[in-house]
Design a protein around this motif. Structure first.
Motif, PDB file in Angstrom:
ATOM      1  N   PHE A   1      40.006  74.806  -3.854  1.00  0.00           N
ATOM      2  CA  PHE A   1      38.882  74.288  -2.756  1.00  0.00           C
ATOM      3  C   PHE A   1      38.377  73.356  -3.667  1.00  0.00           C
ATOM      4  O   PHE A   1      37.805  72.951  -4.485  1.00  0.00           O
ATOM      5  CB  PHE A   1      38.218  75.056  -2.454  1.00  0.00           C
ATOM      6  CG  PHE A   1      39.151  76.152  -1.833  1.00  0.00           C
ATOM      7  CD1 PHE A   1      39.784  76.615  -0.732  1.00  0.00           C
ATOM      8  CD2 PHE A   1      38.479  77.875  -1.972  1.00  0.00           C
ATOM      9  CE1 PHE A   1      40.668  77.480  -0.272  1.00  0.00           C
ATOM     10  CE2 PHE A   1      39.287  78.667  -1.666  1.00  0.00           C
ATOM     11  CZ  PHE A   1      40.188  79.179  -0.101  1.00  0.00           C
ATOM     12  N   ASP A   2      37.833  72.467  -2.237  1.00  0.00           N
ATOM     13  CA  ASP A   2      36.893  71.525  -2.985  1.00  0.00           C
ATOM     14  C   ASP A   2      35.672  72.154  -3.156  1.00  0.00           C
ATOM     15  O   ASP A   2      34.765  71.906  -1.818  1.00  0.00           O
ATOM     16  CB  ASP A   2      36.981  69.954  -2.095  1.00  0.00           C
ATOM     17  CG  ASP A   2      36.115  68.664  -2.780  1.00  0.00           C
ATOM     18  OD1 ASP A   2      35.163  69.923  -3.285  1.00  0.00           O
ATOM     19  OD2 ASP A   2      35.996  67.598  -1.899  1.00  0.00           O
ATOM     20  N   GLU A   3      34.971  72.517  -4.154  1.00  0.00           N
ATOM     21  CA  GLU A   3      34.313  73.692  -4.259  1.00  0.00           C
ATOM     22  C   GLU A   3      32.902  72.335  -3.147  1.00  0.00           C
ATOM     23  O   GLU A   3      31.647  73.218  -3.073  1.00  0.00           O
ATOM     24  CB  GLU A   3      33.925  74.407  -5.045  1.00  0.00           C
ATOM     25  CG  GLU A   3      33.222  72.750  -6.820  1.00  0.00           C
ATOM     26  CD  GLU A   3      34.896  72.698  -7.096  1.00  0.00           C
ATOM     27  OE1 GLU A   3      34.538  72.160  -8.558  1.00  0.00           O
ATOM     28  OE2 GLU A   3      35.894  73.010  -6.896  1.00  0.00           O
ATOM     29  N   SER A   4      32.744  70.941  -4.052  1.00  0.00           N
ATOM     30  CA  SER A   4      31.552  70.249  -2.780  1.00  0.00           C
ATOM     31  C   SER A   4      31.053  70.358  -1.403  1.00  0.00           C
ATOM     32  O   SER A   4      30.334  70.498  -0.796  1.00  0.00           O
ATOM     33  CB  SER A   4      32.115  68.650  -3.388  1.00  0.00           C
ATOM     34  OG  SER A   4      32.918  68.200  -3.013  1.00  0.00           O
ATOM     35  N   LEU A   5      32.583  70.870  -0.849  1.00  0.00           N
ATOM     36  CA  LEU A   5      32.143  70.844   0.622  1.00  0.00           C
ATOM     37  C   LEU A   5      32.577  72.428   1.278  1.00  0.00           C
ATOM     38  O   LEU A   5      32.195  72.716   2.463  1.00  0.00           O
ATOM     39  CB  LEU A   5      33.612  70.578   1.109  1.00  0.00           C
ATOM     40  CG  LEU A   5      33.741  69.078   0.857  1.00  0.00           C
ATOM     41  CD1 LEU A   5      35.293  68.340   1.445  1.00  0.00           C
ATOM     42  CD2 LEU A   5      33.040  67.825   1.341  1.00  0.00           C
ATOM     43  N   ILE A   6      32.046  73.202  -0.214  1.00  0.00           N
ATOM     44  CA  ILE A   6      32.281  74.535   0.877  1.00  0.00           C
ATOM     45  C   ILE A   6      31.062  75.367   0.681  1.00  0.00           C
ATOM     46  O   ILE A   6      29.941  75.159  -0.157  1.00  0.00           O
ATOM     47  CB  ILE A   6      33.000  76.267  -0.978  1.00  0.00           C
ATOM     48  CG1 ILE A   6      34.628  75.043  -0.587  1.00  0.00           C
ATOM     49  CG2 ILE A   6      33.255  77.107  -0.868  1.00  0.00           C
ATOM     50  CD1 ILE A   6      35.799  75.288   0.302  1.00  0.00           C
ATOM     51  N   THR A   7      30.868  76.000   1.759  1.00  0.00           N
ATOM     52  CA  THR A   7      29.635  77.005   1.985  1.00  0.00           C
ATOM     53  C   THR A   7      29.549  77.978   1.982  1.00  0.00           C
ATOM     54  O   THR A   7      30.166  78.616   1.519  1.00  0.00           O
ATOM     55  CB  THR A   7      28.978  76.839   3.621  1.00  0.00           C
ATOM     56  OG1 THR A   7      29.816  76.555   4.391  1.00  0.00           O
ATOM     57  CG2 THR A   7      28.371  74.381   3.694  1.00  0.00           C
ATOM     58  N   ALA A   8      28.133  78.525   1.616  1.00  0.00           N
ATOM     59  CA  ALA A   8      27.963  80.030   1.805  1.00  0.00           C
ATOM     60  C   ALA A   8      28.658  81.328   2.795  1.00  0.00           C
ATOM     61  O   ALA A   8      29.232  81.950   2.481  1.00  0.00           O
ATOM     62  CB  ALA A   8      26.655  80.579   0.815  1.00  0.00           C
ATOM     63  N   PRO A   9      28.380  80.612   3.786  1.00  0.00           N
ATOM     64  CA  PRO A   9      28.473  81.658   4.837  1.00  0.00           C
ATOM     65  C   PRO A   9      30.350  80.984   5.138  1.00  0.00           C
ATOM     66  O   PRO A   9      30.911  81.959   5.337  1.00  0.00           O
ATOM     67  CB  PRO A   9      28.076  80.459   6.532  1.00  0.00           C
ATOM     68  CG  PRO A   9      27.184  79.906   5.333  1.00  0.00           C
ATOM     69  CD  PRO A   9      27.012  79.834   4.158  1.00  0.00           C
ATOM     70  N   ILE A  10      30.781  79.656   4.714  1.00  0.00           N
ATOM     71  CA  ILE A  10      32.268  80.042   4.961  1.00  0.00           C
ATOM     72  C   ILE A  10      33.082  81.370   4.181  1.00  0.00           C
ATOM     73  O   ILE A  10      33.692  81.606   4.445  1.00  0.00           O
ATOM     74  CB  ILE A  10      32.808  78.557   4.282  1.00  0.00           C
ATOM     75  CG1 ILE A  10      32.443  77.426   4.888  1.00  0.00           C
ATOM     76  CG2 ILE A  10      34.640  78.594   4.178  1.00  0.00           C
ATOM     77  CD1 ILE A  10      32.476  76.144   4.562  1.00  0.00           C
ATOM     78  N   ILE A  11      32.438  81.063   2.658  1.00  0.00           N
ATOM     79  CA  ILE A  11      33.017  81.973   1.904  1.00  0.00           C
ATOM     80  C   ILE A  11      32.882  83.871   2.260  1.00  0.00           C
ATOM     81  O   ILE A  11      33.479  84.787   2.260  1.00  0.00           O
ATOM     82  CB  ILE A  11      32.192  82.337   0.515  1.00  0.00           C
ATOM     83  CG1 ILE A  11      32.404  80.266   0.028  1.00  0.00           C
ATOM     84  CG2 ILE A  11      32.693  83.413  -0.975  1.00  0.00           C
ATOM     85  CD1 ILE A  11      31.689  80.206  -1.648  1.00  0.00           C
ATOM     86  N   LEU A  12      31.411  84.053   3.074  1.00  0.00           N
ATOM     87  CA  LEU A  12      31.331  85.152   3.185  1.00  0.00           C
ATOM     88  C   LEU A  12      32.219  85.714   4.784  1.00  0.00           C
ATOM     89  O   LEU A  12      32.810  86.376   4.655  1.00  0.00           O
ATOM     90  CB  LEU A  12      29.840  84.722   4.621  1.00  0.00           C
ATOM     91  CG  LEU A  12      29.334  86.311   4.449  1.00  0.00           C
ATOM     92  CD1 LEU A  12      29.565  87.657   3.913  1.00  0.00           C
ATOM     93  CD2 LEU A  12      27.976  85.940   5.818  1.00  0.00           C
ATOM     94  N   ALA A  13      32.520  84.618   5.404  1.00  0.00           N
ATOM     95  CA  ALA A  13      33.391  84.866   6.392  1.00  0.00           C
ATOM     96  C   ALA A  13      35.164  85.161   5.887  1.00  0.00           C
ATOM     97  O   ALA A  13      35.837  85.948   6.494  1.00  0.00           O
ATOM     98  CB  ALA A  13      33.727  82.905   7.285  1.00  0.00           C
ATOM     99  N   GLY A  14      35.124  84.620   5.039  1.00  0.00           N
ATOM    100  CA  GLY A  14      36.680  84.913   4.331  1.00  0.00           C
ATOM    101  C   GLY A  14      36.394  86.179   3.389  1.00  0.00           C
ATOM    102  O   GLY A  14      37.913  87.103   3.480  1.00  0.00           O
ATOM    103  N   LEU A  15      35.505  86.326   3.180  1.00  0.00           N
ATOM    104  CA  LEU A  15      35.604  88.144   2.478  1.00  0.00           C
ATOM    105  C   LEU A  15      35.276  89.188   3.653  1.00  0.00           C
ATOM    106  O   LEU A  15      36.150  89.663   3.662  1.00  0.00           O
ATOM    107  CB  LEU A  15      34.232  88.347   2.011  1.00  0.00           C
ATOM    108  CG  LEU A  15      34.251  87.475   0.357  1.00  0.00           C
ATOM    109  CD1 LEU A  15      32.849  86.673   0.085  1.00  0.00           C
ATOM    110  CD2 LEU A  15      34.808  88.231  -0.679  1.00  0.00           C
ATOM    111  N   VAL A  16      35.034  89.311   4.752  1.00  0.00           N
ATOM    112  CA  VAL A  16      35.096  89.842   5.992  1.00  0.00           C
ATOM    113  C   VAL A  16      36.924  89.459   6.137  1.00  0.00           C
ATOM    114  O   VAL A  16      36.761  90.615   6.643  1.00  0.00           O
ATOM    115  CB  VAL A  16      34.376  88.847   7.137  1.00  0.00           C
ATOM    116  CG1 VAL A  16      34.468  90.252   8.087  1.00  0.00           C
ATOM    117  CG2 VAL A  16      32.937  89.222   7.108  1.00  0.00           C
TER     118      VAL A  16
END
Length: 404
Positions: A71-86
Motif C-alpha cells: 500500500f501507499d503507507e502515506s495514506l494509511i491510517t491506524a483505524p484502517i489497519i485496525l479494521a483490516g485486522l478485524v
C-alpha cells in the motif's frame, strides 16, 4: 492521546491476530506426526511453538514487503489497519470453528485490502505487488509442493520396499518429526513476519517510525511470542482435518510431505513472498496421497477447502471494509469496533465448546462437528458408541472415520 490510543489498540489486535494465526496454522506442521503417532499431541505443539518463535526472529523480508510494498503507507491510517485486522481475525475464527484449513495470510491480506479500499481508495493499493507477491504464489506454490510430495512419497516407498515394516515405520517417524519441525520453523519465518509488517505499518502511519524501515526489535519479539503461544494452544479442530480428513497419512508419506512443505516455504520466505503455509501444506498432503498406491484421497474435503480458499480474500475484505466504515467514526467508532470484535470472538468460541476437540480426541475421527445434531445426541454418547465399535473391531474404528 487519541492517536496513541488507536495505535495501542492496533498493536494489541495485531498480536491477537498473530495468536489466531498460530493456532489456526499449527496443523500445517504437526497434523501429520500426530496422526501417525510420530509425536504426541502436546509434545508436537510445544516443538512447533518454540520453532515458530525462533523462525519469526530469523528474517524480516516478508515483513518489509507488507509494511512498505502493498500500500501507499502515506495514506494509511491506524483505524484502517485496525479494521483490516478485524476482518482477518473474524475469518480466521470462523474457518477454525468449521475445521477448514484456510489461509491466515490471505485473511490478513484480504482484510487489509478491503479496509484500505474503503478508507483510502483503490489507488492506495499497489495491485501488481499483490498479484506478484500473493496471488501468483498462491496458485503456483501448492502445485509445486504437491508435485514434490508425489515424487518424494514414491521414492520413500520404493526405497523401503521389502524392508521390515516395523523398522521402516520407526525410521520414518524420526524423519517425519524432523521434517515437521522444519515446517514449524519455516512457518515462523513466513507467517510470524506478517504481524510484524502490520505493526510496522501502523507505526509508520502514525509518524512513530520512519518510512521504508524494517520492524523494531520489540515488534519482532512480541510477534514471535504471540504466534508461538497461539501454536502451543493447539488449534485441534483444523489439525483433525489436516491429519485425518484429507487422507489417512502413513509415516513415509508424512515425512515426504513435510519435506516438500518446508522446502517450498523456506524458499518463498527468502524471496519475500506472502505465501500461505496452509496452501502449501495442504498441497503436500494431497500430493503424498496421490503418491502412495492405494491411498484414499478424500477429494470432497479437498474441494470444500479450495472453496474456502477462494472465499478468503473477498470475505475477509468485506468484513474489513465494513469495519473501516465503523472505525473511521473517531474514537467512538474504534471503541465500538473493539466491542464488536470481542462479541464475535465470544460467540464463535461458545459454538466451539458444543463439540470440543482437544489433544485427547484429535485423532478419533475425520469429522469436525459444529452444531448439535437434530437427534440431540451428546458428544459423550457418540464417543461411547465409537469406543464400543473399537472394542468389536468395526470398520469405522479401523479407519478413524467414525461419525460424530
Amino acid at each position: 492521546m487519541t492517536v496513541l490510543f488507536v495505535v495501542i489498540a492496533v498493536v494489541v489486535v495485531a498480536l491477537v491476530f498473530d495468536f489466531t494465526n498460530g493456532f489456526h496454522d499449527s496443523a500445517n506442521a504437526m497434523a501429520g506426526p500426530i496422526a501417525t503417532g510420530a509425536l504426541r499431541p502436546r509434545t508436537a505443539v510445544i516443538i512447533a511453538a518454540v520453532l515458530n518463535l525462533v523462525g519469526a526472529c530469523l528474517s524480516t523480508e516478508v515483513a518489509k514487503t507488507i509494511s512498505g510494498g502493498f500500500f501507499d503507507e502515506s495514506l494509511i491510517t491506524a483505524p484502517i489497519i485496525l479494521a483490516g485486522l478485524v476482518g482477518a481475525i473474524v475469518w480466521n475464527l470462523l474457518t477454525w470453528l468449521l475445521g477448514l484449513p484456510s489461509s491466515s495470510s490471505h485473511a490478513l491480506f484480504g482484510g487489509l485490502i478491503g479496509a484500505v479500499v474503503v478508507g483510502a481508495g483503490m489507488s492506495t493499493v499497489h495491485g501488481w505487488v499483490i498479484v506478484s507477491k500473493v496471488l501468483l504464489p498462491a496458485l503456483v506454490a501448492p502445485l509445486v509442493a504437491g508435485l514434490a510430495a508425489v515424487a518424494a512419497t514414491r521414492i520413500a516407498y520404493r526405497i523401503s520396499r521389502g524392508a521390515d515394516r516395523a523398522q521402516t515405520d520407526a525410521g520414518f517417524k524420526y524423519g517425519q518429526a524432523f521434517t515437521a519441525s522444519l515446517v514449524a520453523l519455516a512457518h515462523g519465518t513466513s507467517d510470524g513476519q506478517k504481524t510484524m509488517g502490520v505493526i510496522t505499518l501502523v507505526l509508520i502511519a502514525a509518524g512513530l517510525q520512519q518510512a521504508d524501515t524494517g520492524p523494531q526489535w520489540w515488534v519482532v519479539l512480541a510477534a514471535g511470542l504471540a504466534i508461538g503461544l497461539g501454536t502451543y494452544s493447539g488449534g485441534w479442530r483444523i489439525m483433525r482435518t489436516m491429519g485425518k480428513g484429507i487422507v489417512e497419512i502413513e509415516t513415509p508419506q508424512g515425512a515426504a510431505s513435510g519435506a516438500a512443505t518446508a522446502a517450498t516455504i523456506l524458499a518463498s520466505s527468502h524471496l519475500g513472498f506472502g505465501l500461505s503455509t496452509t496452501h502449501v501444506s495442504t498441497g503436500s498432503i494431497l500430493g503424498s496421497g496421490v503418491g502412495r498406491e492405494g491411498a484414499e484421497v478424500r477429494w470432497g474435503v479437498a474441494r470444500r477447502m479450495v472453496f474456502a480458499w477462494l472465499l478468503t480474500l473477498p470475505a475477509a475484505g468485506l468484513v474489513g471494509g465494513l469495519s473501516a466504515l465503523v472505525a473511521e467514526q473517531g474514537t467512538v467508532g474504534v471503541v465500538g469496533l473493539l466491542v464488536l470484535l470481542t462479541a464475535a470472538c465470544a460467540v464463535i468460541y461458545g459454538f466451539s465448546r458444543r463439540h470440543r476437540i482437544d489433544h485427547q480426541n484429535v485423532t478419533d475421527s475425520a469429522e469436525v462437528m459444529v452444531f448439535a445434531s437434530a437427534s440431540g445426541r451428546s458428544y459423550s454418547t457418540a464417543r461411547q458408541r465409537d469406543d464400543a465399535d473399537h472394542d468389536h473391531g468395526s470398520p469405522s474404528s479401523r479407519t478413524g472415520a467414525g461419525s460424530r
